[in-house]
Write an enzyme that holds these catalytic residues in place. Structure first.
Site, PDB file in Angstrom:
ATOM      1  N   LYS A 107      -7.210   5.906 -11.396  1.00 41.03           N
ATOM      2  CA  LYS A 107      -5.979   5.692 -12.146  1.00 41.03           C
ATOM      3  C   LYS A 107      -6.128   4.486 -13.078  1.00 41.03           C
ATOM      4  O   LYS A 107      -5.649   4.502 -14.204  1.00 41.03           O
ATOM      5  CB  LYS A 107      -4.783   5.480 -11.214  1.00 41.03           C
ATOM      6  CG  LYS A 107      -3.452   5.371 -11.980  1.00 41.03           C
ATOM      7  CD  LYS A 107      -2.288   5.119 -11.066  1.00 41.03           C
ATOM      8  CE  LYS A 107      -2.242   3.683 -10.620  1.00 41.03           C
ATOM      9  NZ  LYS A 107      -1.918   2.746 -11.748  1.00 41.03           N
ATOM     10  N   ASP A 108      -6.798   3.451 -12.589  1.00 42.96           N
ATOM     11  CA  ASP A 108      -7.079   2.278 -13.418  1.00 42.96           C
ATOM     12  C   ASP A 108      -8.452   2.482 -14.071  1.00 42.96           C
ATOM     13  O   ASP A 108      -9.439   1.838 -13.718  1.00 42.96           O
ATOM     14  CB  ASP A 108      -7.037   1.010 -12.572  1.00 42.96           C
ATOM     15  CG  ASP A 108      -5.653   0.767 -11.989  1.00 42.96           C
ATOM     16  OD1 ASP A 108      -4.698   0.659 -12.768  1.00 42.96           O
ATOM     17  OD2 ASP A 108      -5.530   0.715 -10.751  1.00 42.96           O
ATOM     18  N   GLN A 126      -5.467 -12.420 -12.578  1.00 42.92           N
ATOM     19  CA  GLN A 126      -5.360 -11.223 -13.409  1.00 42.92           C
ATOM     20  C   GLN A 126      -3.956 -10.999 -13.948  1.00 42.92           C
ATOM     21  O   GLN A 126      -3.709  -9.999 -14.632  1.00 42.92           O
ATOM     22  CB  GLN A 126      -5.834  -9.991 -12.640  1.00 42.92           C
ATOM     23  CG  GLN A 126      -4.955  -9.542 -11.499  1.00 42.92           C
ATOM     24  CD  GLN A 126      -5.663  -8.523 -10.633  1.00 42.92           C
ATOM     25  OE1 GLN A 126      -6.641  -8.832  -9.926  1.00 42.92           O
ATOM     26  NE2 GLN A 126      -5.197  -7.274 -10.675  1.00 42.92           N
ATOM     27  N   LEU A 152       0.438   8.083  -8.305  1.00 42.97           N
ATOM     28  CA  LEU A 152       1.009   7.130  -7.364  1.00 42.97           C
ATOM     29  C   LEU A 152       0.658   5.705  -7.791  1.00 42.97           C
ATOM     30  O   LEU A 152      -0.458   5.406  -8.187  1.00 42.97           O
ATOM     31  CB  LEU A 152       0.476   7.397  -5.957  1.00 42.97           C
ATOM     32  CG  LEU A 152       0.801   8.754  -5.338  1.00 42.97           C
ATOM     33  CD1 LEU A 152       0.415   8.765  -3.857  1.00 42.97           C
ATOM     34  CD2 LEU A 152       2.275   9.117  -5.505  1.00 42.97           C
ATOM     35  N   LEU A 159       0.808  -1.211   0.000  1.00 47.30           N
ATOM     36  CA  LEU A 159       0.000   0.000   0.000  1.00 47.30           C
ATOM     37  C   LEU A 159       0.848   1.271   0.000  1.00 47.30           C
ATOM     38  O   LEU A 159       1.905   1.333   0.621  1.00 47.30           O
ATOM     39  CB  LEU A 159      -0.919   0.012   1.220  1.00 47.30           C
ATOM     40  CG  LEU A 159      -1.860  -1.187   1.377  1.00 47.30           C
ATOM     41  CD1 LEU A 159      -2.759  -0.999   2.587  1.00 47.30           C
ATOM     42  CD2 LEU A 159      -2.706  -1.403   0.116  1.00 47.30           C
ATOM     43  N   HIS A 160       0.341   2.287  -0.710  1.00 44.56           N
ATOM     44  CA  HIS A 160       0.954   3.608  -0.723  1.00 44.56           C
ATOM     45  C   HIS A 160      -0.130   4.640  -0.422  1.00 44.56           C
ATOM     46  O   HIS A 160      -1.290   4.288  -0.132  1.00 44.56           O
ATOM     47  CB  HIS A 160       1.642   3.882  -2.067  1.00 44.56           C
ATOM     48  CG  HIS A 160       0.774   3.656  -3.260  1.00 44.56           C
ATOM     49  ND1 HIS A 160      -0.330   4.436  -3.548  1.00 44.56           N
ATOM     50  CD2 HIS A 160       0.838   2.717  -4.247  1.00 44.56           C
ATOM     51  CE1 HIS A 160      -0.899   4.004  -4.662  1.00 44.56           C
ATOM     52  NE2 HIS A 160      -0.228   2.961  -5.105  1.00 44.56           N
ATOM     53  N   GLY A 162      -1.860   6.525  -2.231  1.00 50.05           N
ATOM     54  CA  GLY A 162      -3.056   6.438  -3.060  1.00 50.05           C
ATOM     55  C   GLY A 162      -4.074   5.466  -2.497  1.00 50.05           C
ATOM     56  O   GLY A 162      -5.280   5.757  -2.468  1.00 50.05           O
ATOM     57  N   HIS A 163      -3.612   4.295  -2.032  1.00 51.77           N
ATOM     58  CA  HIS A 163      -4.527   3.337  -1.413  1.00 51.77           C
ATOM     59  C   HIS A 163      -5.148   3.926  -0.143  1.00 51.77           C
ATOM     60  O   HIS A 163      -6.353   3.753   0.118  1.00 51.77           O
ATOM     61  CB  HIS A 163      -3.782   2.058  -1.026  1.00 51.77           C
ATOM     62  CG  HIS A 163      -3.250   1.264  -2.175  1.00 51.77           C
ATOM     63  ND1 HIS A 163      -1.911   1.191  -2.456  1.00 51.77           N
ATOM     64  CD2 HIS A 163      -3.868   0.506  -3.109  1.00 51.77           C
ATOM     65  CE1 HIS A 163      -1.726   0.415  -3.513  1.00 51.77           C
ATOM     66  NE2 HIS A 163      -2.895  -0.004  -3.936  1.00 51.77           N
TER      67      HIS A 163
END
Length: 276
Positions: free
Chosen positions: A145-146, A57, A180, A29-30, A32-33
């Site tokens: 982001k995704d 995936q 991020l 985790l960063h 963003g999470h």
């Protein structure tokens, strides 16, 4: 904060807390999470974060085995922002038998990221639906982001009549504009200094579109050339409709610019919404 490893434990704990909001992650985790968790917290009585690296995936030549597993550090970060539950199953718990039933998204799974990573969105949609069934949240939060993944999951929830509200959170960026990502840690110092160019190129494409030009193919080709001139290996830079990621018509006004490119080893994704 509760750390739970089995579906049975999870269901027992959540039985008395039906109003939960869910953030699915693969860990490592960063910031963003953590912003996704902070987005979730005020929306329900209980915030649940899953940490699971989903084999389905990943393609055969992708980095499943090398993907960082940092559960202890992840839990410390989540506890510091008052997360309620971390659900961290192992592979046998999430896939106790071969997963012969899978979720196949519509044609969106075969374009852009789906074309570069065949089967990726099938794996994402399948694990997210399984996690929804395990957690039974009121809502779930995903990061923009995704972008294509978000559209896949929104469509899945809508078409399969899921009661889970899909909440999309804005992309979190460093001061220099870089989105991020867990994969940023693999950038060398020189690559990290170069990496913000991806977001600058997205803005240049968006500015060109805002001038009124519909020569999308020309703009896209120029953007890819710009990246490749600086050492990137671009898979795509493209302007698409927000609603379905198809090529825009002349009268479309709600658009998104998407890009995916390798810089050294890491493959970086980014996007920018625009209205014309």
């Amino acid at each position: 904060m509760e750390l739970i490893h089995t579906v049975a434990e999870l269901r027992k704990y959540l039985r008395g807390v039906p109003n939960n909001v869910f953030v699915p992650t693969m860990g490592n985790l960063h910031e963003g999470h953590l912003r996704l968790v902070e987005e979730a917290r005020p929306r329900g009585a209980c915030t649940v974060v899953s940490i699971f690296v989903n084999r389905l995936q990943f393609g055969p030549k992708e980095d499943f085995d090398r993907y960082p597993r940092t559960l202890q550090d992840d839990c410390a970060k989540l506890e510091s922002i008052d997360c309620d539950v971390v659900f961290a199953p192992d592979e046998a718990e999430l896939y106790p038998e071969p997963q012969t039933y899978t979720v196949h998204p519509d044609s969106i799974e075969n374009i852009l990221e789906g074309a570069v990573r065949p089967g990726h969105f099938r794996g994402v949609a399948t694990v997210v639906l399984k996690l929804f069934n395990m957690v039974q949240p009121r809502a779930a939060v995903f990061g923009k982001k995704d972008y294509q993944q978000c559209l896949v999951l929104q469509t899945m929830a809508r078409q399969l009549a899921s009661p889970v509200e899909i909440i999309l959170a804005e992309t979190v960026r460093s001061e220099d504009g870089l989105a991020l990502s867990s994969r940023n840690q693999y950038l060398s110092a020189a690559e990290r200094a170069e990496a913000p160019r991806l977001y600058r190129v997205l803005n240049e494409v968006a500015d060109a579109v805002r001038t009124g030009t519909h020569a999308f193919a020309t703009i896209e080709a120029e953007a890819m050339t710009e990246l490749e001139r600086h050492g990137w290996r671009a898979d795509y830079v493209t302007v698409r409709r927000r609603s379905n990621l198809l090529v825009p018509r002349d009268d479309d006004t709600e658009l998104v610019v998407l890009a995916a490119a390798k810089l050294g080893t890491p493959r970086l994704l980014d996007n920018l919404e625009l209205t014309i």
